[in-house]
Write an enzyme that holds these catalytic residues in place. Sequence first.
Site, short mmCIF file in Angstrom:
data_model
loop_
_atom_site.label_atom_id
_atom_site.label_comp_id
_atom_site.label_asym_id
_atom_site.label_seq_id
_atom_site.Cartn_x
_atom_site.Cartn_y
_atom_site.Cartn_z
N GLU A 126 -29.92 8.91 41.60
CA GLU A 126 -28.91 9.20 40.58
C GLU A 126 -27.81 10.05 41.19
OE1 GLU A 126 -31.30 10.74 37.31
OE2 GLU A 126 -32.99 9.66 38.16
N HIS A 167 -27.25 7.08 36.71
CA HIS A 167 -28.71 7.03 36.87
C HIS A 167 -29.12 5.64 37.36
CE1 HIS A 167 -32.93 7.20 35.77
NE2 HIS A 167 -32.83 8.29 35.04
O1 LIG Z 1 -36.88 8.05 30.18
P1 LIG Z 1 -35.53 8.61 30.46
O2 LIG Z 1 -35.06 9.59 29.41
O3 LIG Z 1 -34.50 7.53 30.70
O4 LIG Z 1 -35.64 9.44 31.79
C1 LIG Z 1 -36.13 8.85 32.94
C2 LIG Z 1 -36.23 9.87 34.09
O5 LIG Z 1 -34.93 10.25 34.45
C3 LIG Z 1 -34.88 11.07 35.62
O6 LIG Z 1 -33.56 11.39 35.86
C4 LIG Z 1 -35.65 12.34 35.39
O7 LIG Z 1 -35.59 13.13 36.56
C5 LIG Z 1 -37.08 12.01 35.01
O8 LIG Z 1 -37.80 13.20 34.74
C6 LIG Z 1 -37.07 11.08 33.78
O9 LIG Z 1 -38.40 10.71 33.46
#
Ligand SMILES: O=P(O)(O)OC[C@H]1O[C@@H](O)[C@H](O)[C@@H](O)[C@@H]1O
Length: 304
Positions: free
Chosen positions: A276, A177
């Site tokens: 990601e 990510h």
């Molecule tokens: O706040 P987190 O759990 O790290 O997620 C962040 C984002 O991660 C992304 O991968 C999602 O598609 C989003 O919807 C999400 O808001």
Amino acid sequence: MTLQKYNSLRDQLSDNQYLSVEMRDALPVILVRHTDFSADLAIQGAQLLRFAIQNKEWLWLSETAEYKTGTSLRGGIPICWPWFGNAAKNPSSVTTHITGDNAPAHGFARSQDWSLTSVTESDSDVVLGLSLENPAHPAWNGDASLKLEVSMSASALTLALTTIAGQKEVAISQALHTYFPTTDINQTSIAGLEDESYIDALDGWATKTQTGPVAFVDETDRIYTVSRDLTLQSPGSTMILSGNNRTAIVWNPWIDKGARLSQFEDDAWKNMFCIESADVMDAAVTLQPGESHTLRMTLVNRSI
Ligand SMILES: O=P(O)(O)OC[C@H]1O[C@@H](O)[C@H](O)[C@@H](O)[C@@H]1O
């Protein structure tokens, strides 16, 4: 426990030329200070927090990132595994391993303590090997282990995330990510996704087709199919992202969601975006007992 981890990492790294460890609040962070590049990696989540060559930061890390036990830091490269996003949105092959209603978003690998298993360093590169042996969580009954190799040099950053199935068949979805920095989100674009289909999570999960490069003009949360290298263009920066992932999530929370996010300044959406490298939805990975699969991503800098 944390101090024990810090002490054992300090002993483990004592003979290395370019590596050391420090505590940031509750978390031990490995510091790579090579002559040609530098990096910070939290042992929790095996999360690369920084990578820089000649003062150019390749990753975005929130100014309000919190170094807390059991909480993923906002920025760098969190690892989403053994499911991506909202557990319930995953294919049945993945949800079959998920039990109860308390499955955390993006799985649990990003908030657990990993082990540093190997270090290789030379005049030109540093390679860190990490592992999450016997990953366990009350919401998961799958059987697999996980390894990460982070290879750093003055020309490239490569991550290789390997899932090894245990005694029974297992299916996972996953993502590296990556948070990227930009000086201006309005002048940022991604080439290489033209004509690819994507699921728009902000429009009832409708399937659409990308026309032209991806630009950011509003909240963006999309799952793309990927078949080419991606070119990330922002003022003064051109990065090439390649890998063997079959899908990629493109995300920017924009103003309203940005204001609700944890560890995120109100105007941070202007200076970051995520791509990601992922295997999600139809690209989820099913492994037979003992089989393994490696998700790879490589980043190079083409800025002039
Ligand atoms: O706040 P987190 O759990 O790290 O997620 C962040 C984002 O991660 C992304 O991968 C999602 O598609 C989003 O919807 C999400 O808001």
